[in-house]
Design a protein around this motif. Sequence first.
Motif, short mmCIF file in Angstrom:
data_model
loop_
_atom_site.label_atom_id
_atom_site.label_comp_id
_atom_site.label_asym_id
_atom_site.label_seq_id
_atom_site.Cartn_x
_atom_site.Cartn_y
_atom_site.Cartn_z
N GLY A 27 0.79 -1.22 0.00
CA GLY A 27 0.00 0.00 0.00
C GLY A 27 0.83 1.27 0.00
O GLY A 27 0.31 2.36 -0.26
N SER A 50 2.36 2.27 -6.24
CA SER A 50 2.46 1.78 -4.86
C SER A 50 2.60 0.26 -4.88
O SER A 50 2.32 -0.40 -5.89
CB SER A 50 1.24 2.20 -4.03
N GLN A 73 -1.05 -5.11 -2.27
CA GLN A 73 -1.25 -5.73 -0.96
C GLN A 73 -0.54 -7.08 -0.85
O GLN A 73 -0.08 -7.45 0.23
CB GLN A 73 -2.76 -5.90 -0.67
#
Length: 124
Positions: free
Chosen positions: A29, A71, A74
Amino acid sequence: MQFRDQIPIYLQIADIVCEKILLNQWLPGQRIPSIRDFAAQLIVNPNTIVRTYEFLEQKGVIINQRGVGFSITQDGYNRVLAYKKENFVENDLPHFFKQMCLFNLNLKDLEKSFKIFINENYKQ
């Protein structure tokens, strides 16, 4: 930064990103440097970073969110771990095993050195 000639620079940079993820320096994240910032930091052409980020995106390690930037996904850590393990087993281990055979080493010979390495580098 010093790059090796035998491996494409974008893959060497991907290894840097993967290492940061595996060392929990870059977390799921978390935003990572922009293409321009990372290129300036590593003193490479931004197109090289584009290629690196595209490669890591294809591997499911990073995601580009429009207007936000790149980014870590997860499950980026697990994807990096799987990718790096597979790469190690396919490319590095055969060479390592060949060296063991040439030097007449067995696993017992390596155990002491491995324990010392772990204690010096990974014990906290």
